[in-house]
Design a protein around this motif. Structure first.
Motif, PDB file in Angstrom:
ATOM      1  N   ASN A   1       0.822  -1.205   0.000  1.00 23.32           N
ATOM      2  CA  ASN A   1       0.000   0.000   0.000  1.00 23.32           C
ATOM      3  C   ASN A   1       0.859   1.260   0.000  1.00 23.32           C
ATOM      4  OD1 ASN A   1      -2.418  -1.340  -0.107  1.00 23.32           O
ATOM      5  ND2 ASN A   1      -2.714  -1.331   2.111  1.00 23.32           N
ATOM      6  N   GLU A   2       1.938   1.244   0.748  1.00 19.12           N
ATOM      7  CA  GLU A   2       2.825   2.410   0.785  1.00 19.12           C
ATOM      8  C   GLU A   2       3.475   2.643  -0.578  1.00 19.12           C
ATOM      9  OE1 GLU A   2       5.594   1.765   3.941  1.00 19.12           O
ATOM     10  OE2 GLU A   2       4.123   2.208   5.514  1.00 19.12           O
ATOM     11  N   GLU A   3       3.875   1.567  -1.243  1.00 24.55           N
ATOM     12  CA  GLU A   3       4.486   1.702  -2.567  1.00 24.55           C
ATOM     13  C   GLU A   3       3.490   2.251  -3.577  1.00 24.55           C
ATOM     14  OE1 GLU A   3       6.227  -2.003  -3.708  1.00 24.55           O
ATOM     15  OE2 GLU A   3       7.501  -2.085  -1.933  1.00 24.55           O
ATOM     16  N   ILE A   4       2.277   1.745  -3.531  1.00 24.12           N
ATOM     17  CA  ILE A   4       1.241   2.240  -4.442  1.00 24.12           C
ATOM     18  C   ILE A   4       0.972   3.711  -4.167  1.00 24.12           C
ATOM     19  CG2 ILE A   4      -1.209   2.048  -5.027  1.00 24.12           C
ATOM     20  CD1 ILE A   4      -0.917  -0.980  -4.598  1.00 24.12           C
ATOM     21  N   PHE A   5       0.874   4.078  -2.892  1.00 29.67           N
ATOM     22  CA  PHE A   5       0.627   5.476  -2.535  1.00 29.67           C
ATOM     23  C   PHE A   5       1.743   6.366  -3.049  1.00 29.67           C
ATOM     24  CE2 PHE A   5       1.106   9.043   0.423  1.00 29.67           C
ATOM     25  CZ  PHE A   5      -0.133   9.638   0.269  1.00 29.67           C
ATOM     26  N   LYS A   6       2.998   5.925  -2.937  1.00 31.22           N
ATOM     27  CA  LYS A   6       4.129   6.723  -3.416  1.00 31.22           C
ATOM     28  C   LYS A   6       4.060   6.926  -4.926  1.00 31.22           C
ATOM     29  CE  LYS A   6       7.396   5.530   0.234  1.00 31.22           C
ATOM     30  NZ  LYS A   6       8.640   4.825   0.566  1.00 31.22           N
ATOM     31  N   LYS A   7       3.649   5.894  -5.660  1.00 28.76           N
ATOM     32  CA  LYS A   7       3.521   6.015  -7.115  1.00 28.76           C
ATOM     33  C   LYS A   7       2.440   7.026  -7.476  1.00 28.76           C
ATOM     34  CE  LYS A   7       5.113   1.384  -8.260  1.00 28.76           C
ATOM     35  NZ  LYS A   7       4.744   0.074  -8.816  1.00 28.76           N
ATOM     36  N   TYR A   8       1.293   6.907  -6.833  1.00 24.61           N
ATOM     37  CA  TYR A   8       0.201   7.846  -7.102  1.00 24.61           C
ATOM     38  C   TYR A   8       0.596   9.268  -6.722  1.00 24.61           C
ATOM     39  CZ  TYR A   8      -3.132   4.110  -8.067  1.00 24.61           C
ATOM     40  OH  TYR A   8      -3.790   3.044  -8.607  1.00 24.61           O
ATOM     41  N   TRP A   9       1.290   9.430  -5.604  1.00 25.15           N
ATOM     42  CA  TRP A   9       1.694  10.749  -5.146  1.00 25.15           C
ATOM     43  C   TRP A   9       2.643  11.401  -6.145  1.00 25.15           C
ATOM     44  CZ3 TRP A   9      -0.425  14.040  -2.151  1.00 25.15           C
ATOM     45  CH2 TRP A   9       0.280  15.141  -1.718  1.00 25.15           C
ATOM     46  N   ARG A  10       3.551  10.589  -6.715  1.00 15.96           N
ATOM     47  CA  ARG A  10       4.496  11.102  -7.706  1.00 15.96           C
ATOM     48  C   ARG A  10       3.746  11.634  -8.936  1.00 15.96           C
ATOM     49  NH1 ARG A  10       8.609   6.822  -9.823  1.00 15.96           N
ATOM     50  NH2 ARG A  10       7.318   5.834  -8.272  1.00 15.96           N
ATOM     51  N   VAL A  11       2.729  10.911  -9.380  1.00 15.37           N
ATOM     52  CA  VAL A  11       1.934  11.351 -10.524  1.00 15.37           C
ATOM     53  C   VAL A  11       1.179  12.624 -10.179  1.00 15.37           C
ATOM     54  CG1 VAL A  11      -0.018  10.750 -12.003  1.00 15.37           C
ATOM     55  CG2 VAL A  11       1.748   9.060 -11.528  1.00 15.37           C
ATOM     56  N   LEU A  12       0.594  12.686  -8.992  1.00  8.22           N
ATOM     57  CA  LEU A  12      -0.166  13.872  -8.601  1.00  8.22           C
ATOM     58  C   LEU A  12       0.730  15.104  -8.485  1.00  8.22           C
ATOM     59  CD1 LEU A  12      -2.643  12.429  -5.981  1.00  8.22           C
ATOM     60  CD2 LEU A  12      -3.166  13.329  -8.247  1.00  8.22           C
ATOM     61  N   LYS A  13       1.977  14.930  -8.068  1.00  7.99           N
ATOM     62  CA  LYS A  13       2.888  16.069  -7.980  1.00  7.99           C
ATOM     63  C   LYS A  13       3.230  16.611  -9.371  1.00  7.99           C
ATOM     64  CE  LYS A  13       6.316  14.627  -5.496  1.00  7.99           C
ATOM     65  NZ  LYS A  13       7.440  14.393  -4.567  1.00  7.99           N
ATOM     66  N   LEU A  14       3.240  15.740 -10.379  1.00  7.74           N
ATOM     67  CA  LEU A  14       3.540  16.180 -11.743  1.00  7.74           C
ATOM     68  C   LEU A  14       2.341  16.816 -12.432  1.00  7.74           C
ATOM     69  CD1 LEU A  14       5.653  13.172 -13.052  1.00  7.74           C
ATOM     70  CD2 LEU A  14       6.469  15.460 -12.483  1.00  7.74           C
ATOM     71  N   ALA A  15       1.148  16.494 -11.968  1.00  4.31           N
ATOM     72  CA  ALA A  15      -0.071  16.982 -12.611  1.00  4.31           C
ATOM     73  C   ALA A  15      -0.240  18.477 -12.377  1.00  4.31           C
ATOM     74  CB  ALA A  15      -1.280  16.234 -12.061  1.00  4.31           C
ATOM     75  N   ARG A  16      -0.884  19.120 -13.349  1.00  2.23           N
ATOM     76  CA  ARG A  16      -1.178  20.547 -13.226  1.00  2.23           C
ATOM     77  C   ARG A  16      -2.532  20.816 -13.876  1.00  2.23           C
ATOM     78  NH1 ARG A  16      -0.787  22.891 -18.078  1.00  2.23           N
ATOM     79  NH2 ARG A  16       0.525  21.926 -19.647  1.00  2.23           N
ATOM     80  N   THR A  17      -3.115  21.944 -13.542  1.00  2.00           N
ATOM     81  CA  THR A  17      -4.383  22.287 -14.157  1.00  2.00           C
ATOM     82  C   THR A  17      -4.129  22.794 -15.572  1.00  2.00           C
ATOM     83  OG1 THR A  17      -4.266  24.499 -13.221  1.00  2.00           O
ATOM     84  CG2 THR A  17      -5.493  22.869 -11.966  1.00  2.00           C
ATOM     85  N   PRO A  18      -5.021  22.497 -16.501  1.00  2.00           N
ATOM     86  CA  PRO A  18      -4.815  22.958 -17.873  1.00  2.00           C
ATOM     87  C   PRO A  18      -5.059  24.460 -17.997  1.00  2.00           C
ATOM     88  CG  PRO A  18      -6.915  21.844 -17.691  1.00  2.00           C
ATOM     89  CD  PRO A  18      -6.227  21.689 -16.380  1.00  2.00           C
ATOM     90  N   THR A  19      -4.425  25.053 -18.989  1.00  2.00           N
ATOM     91  CA  THR A  19      -4.687  26.463 -19.263  1.00  2.00           C
ATOM     92  C   THR A  19      -6.075  26.572 -19.895  1.00  2.00           C
ATOM     93  OG1 THR A  19      -3.717  26.353 -21.470  1.00  2.00           O
ATOM     94  CG2 THR A  19      -2.233  26.901 -19.643  1.00  2.00           C
ATOM     95  N   ARG A  20      -6.579  27.790 -19.989  1.00  2.00           N
ATOM     96  CA  ARG A  20      -7.904  27.986 -20.579  1.00  2.00           C
ATOM     97  C   ARG A  20      -7.929  27.511 -22.032  1.00  2.00           C
ATOM     98  NH1 ARG A  20     -12.540  30.187 -19.502  1.00  2.00           N
ATOM     99  NH2 ARG A  20     -11.954  31.225 -17.586  1.00  2.00           N
ATOM    100  N   ASP A  21      -6.849  27.766 -22.776  1.00  2.00           N
ATOM    101  CA  ASP A  21      -6.781  27.344 -24.179  1.00  2.00           C
ATOM    102  C   ASP A  21      -6.796  25.815 -24.291  1.00  2.00           C
ATOM    103  OD1 ASP A  21      -6.506  27.861 -26.975  1.00  2.00           O
ATOM    104  OD2 ASP A  21      -4.374  27.280 -26.803  1.00  2.00           O
TER     105      ASP A  21
END
Length: 60
Positions: free
Chosen positions: A8-28
């Motif tokens: 579970n900790e390994e899975i959480f770390k993988k998901y957390w890494r993806v979430l840190k890279l994610a960003r909101t899209p620009t309006r365009d």
């Protein structure tokens, strides 16, 4: 039980890494995605309508 916690900790770390890279899209970017999605919905709807009309015409 300890193995499950480690997994579970390994899975959480993988998901957390993806979430840190994610960003909101620009309006365009958002507008382009919305237009493409709307076009896809319209195309699928038109195909469904054409099939419905062909089936209704075939039963006459």
């Amino acid at each position: 039980m300890a193995d499950l916690k480690t997994v579970n900790e390994e899975i959480f770390k993988k998901y957390w890494r993806v979430l840190k890279l994610a960003r909101t899209p620009t309006r365009d970017e958002f507008n382009k995605i919305a237009i493409v999605a709307a076009m896809g919905i319209l195309i699928i709807g038109m195909i469904g309508f054409i099939v419905y009309e062909l089936m209704a015409f075939a039963t006459l």
